[in-house]
Design an enzyme around this catalytic site. Structure first.
Site, PDB file in Angstrom:
ATOM      1  N   SER A  79       0.755  -1.068  -0.067  1.00 31.35           N
ATOM      2  CA  SER A  79      -0.179   0.064   0.072  1.00 31.35           C
ATOM      3  C   SER A  79       0.743   0.973  -0.114  1.00 31.35           C
ATOM      4  CB  SER A  79      -0.721   0.031   1.398  1.00 31.35           C
ATOM      5  OG  SER A  79      -1.990  -0.789   0.874  1.00 31.35           O
ATOM      6  N   LYS A 124      -0.030   3.846  -2.710  1.00 33.50           N
ATOM      7  CA  LYS A 124      -0.768   4.756  -2.605  1.00 33.50           C
ATOM      8  C   LYS A 124      -0.287   6.184  -2.634  1.00 33.50           C
ATOM      9  CE  LYS A 124      -4.723   1.693  -1.024  1.00 33.50           C
ATOM     10  NZ  LYS A 124      -4.092   0.540  -0.562  1.00 33.50           N
ATOM     11  N   SER A 175      -6.391   4.109   3.758  1.00 26.03           N
ATOM     12  CA  SER A 175      -5.407   3.373   2.752  1.00 26.03           C
ATOM     13  C   SER A 175      -6.566   2.588   2.163  1.00 26.03           C
ATOM     14  CB  SER A 175      -4.635   2.157   3.587  1.00 26.03           C
ATOM     15  OG  SER A 175      -3.791   1.595   2.675  1.00 26.03           O
TER      16      SER A 175
END
Length: 382
Positions: free
Chosen positions: A56, A59, A116
């Site tokens: 993640s 991102k 997230s």
């Protein structure tokens, strides 16, 4: 006894005269890096150019692309995005948006940067890029433009996908660019909680450093079974900012602890100081054939250096000015170079530039200056 005392004094003086900095923490990670982004100084690293799965941490690039689109007035924070079925169905961490409903770009950014949310990432990717695949093309174009040499994105979320790779050094560079170019949007990373529409779910930022260290202001956690636990961290104390990336930790808690250890190491043993400021005179150069006999010299941009704290006492500056500078001279014209030296090593080289315009003398004044220079050359005088 006197010999022992003398040896002890010599040994103590020798140790005090050295620029002693302990080794970085010994960390069980696939790779890590610790940098000062203002000077691009790498304080500590291990396999930082080796490719890793970003999970993640991807991102950060998703948010970066959106921030740039906003800056260029291609979209706005108030735009409303229609949630597709694909976005709504995304698994993993979620913002809990609903199919067929509209969500503002600002709320989606918060869902990406704080919660997230995979669903938020896909929704905004489809809005900006027309499709997630189109958005991924943008991500890779931005990565190339920034200089991320080990990066290839396959999706906007960081979910496992063959060939979806980056490096610790690339992520540190991306974070540095984010802070510099989009400071207002970057500040969303430090918000501790965000809850959208009263939907149930984890509303708290996964970055526990925000609670452990008040100087921490980001950035992004990441985890998959293949990537391990990862974290981009950043903190600012006084005039010094540090960015760290840790990848491949065996637990979330260890990723936070390792990041803290790296940040404490950097702030404890290193410092960043500004040595040169724009539009300030640092030396002068003689001018031939000008209405002024000298020109003030400075730098085109502020220059800071990062060094071990004990190394600043040994810093020296050398000015290397071109010979026989002749008018006319334009402000900003390169006249020479400067070198910042620490422990007999050049740590920074930069241009010396004119801080003012110098007009040339009339015809006879210029002719006389050239004649004198010719005489100097004839007799080997510099």
């Amino acid at each position: 006894m006197k010999k022992l005392l003398l040896l002890a004094l010599i040994s103590t003086n020798f140790i005090l005269s050295q620029s002693f900095v302990p080794n970085p923490p010994d960390l069980n990670l696939k790779s890590y890096i610790l940098i000062d982004p203002n000077t691009n100084y790498v304080i500590a690293e291990s396999n930082s150019d080796g490719q890793i799965e970003p999970a993640s941490m991807t991102k950060v690039m998703t948010a970066y692309v959106v921030a740039d689109q906003i800056k260029n007035n291609l979209i706005s924070l108030d735009d409303e995005v229609l949630v597709s079925e694909k976005a709504w169905k995304m698994g993993g961490s979620k913002m809990f948006i609903e199919v067929g409903k509209k969500v503002t770009v600002l709320d989606l950014l918060k869902g990406i940067m704080i919660q997230s949310g995979n669903d938020a990432s896909v929704a905004i990717a489809e809005y900006v890029g027309g499709s997630e695949d189109g958005f991924v093309e943008l991500m890779n174009s931005y990565a190339t433009a920034i200089g991320m040499k080990s990066t290839n994105f396959k999706n906007s979320t960081g979910l496992p996908s063959e060939g979806h790779l980056t490096s610790a050094s690339d992520l540190a560079l991306l974070t540095s660019e984010f802070i510099t170019n989009f400071p207002d949007i970057y500040m969303l990373f430090k918000e501790k909680e965000f809850e959208y529409g009263g939907m149930s779910g984890n509303k708290y930022n996964r970055n526990k450093l925000l609670w452990r260290d008040e100087t921490s202001d980001g950035v992004k956690t990441g985890h998959t079974s293949s990537a391990g636990y990862c974290l981009i961290g950043s903190a600012k104390r006084a005039n010094m900012r540090l960015i760290t990336v840790v990848a491949g930790s065996d637990s979330a808690n260890n990723s936070f602890s390792d990041t803290q250890r790296l940040l404490e190491y950097g702030f404890r043993f290193y410092a960043t100081q500004k040595y040169f400021e724009v539009d300030k005179e640092y030396t002068i150069s003689e001018v031939w054939g000008g209405k002024s006999d000298t020109v003030s010299l400075g730098v085109a941009e502020d220059i800071s250096i990062t060094l071990p704290r004990t190394s600043f006492k040994d810093v020296k500056v050398n000015y290397n000015i071109k010979n026989n500078i002749q008018a006319p001279i334009k402000k900003g014209q390169e006249i020479g170079t400067l070198e910042i030296i620490s422990n007999d090593e050049v740590v920074v080289t930069s241009n010396l530039v004119a801080l003012e315009d110098i007009e040339a003398k009339g015809f006879f004044g210029r002719l006389w200056s050239r004649f004198v220079l010719w005489l100097y050359g004839l007799f080997g005088i510099s």
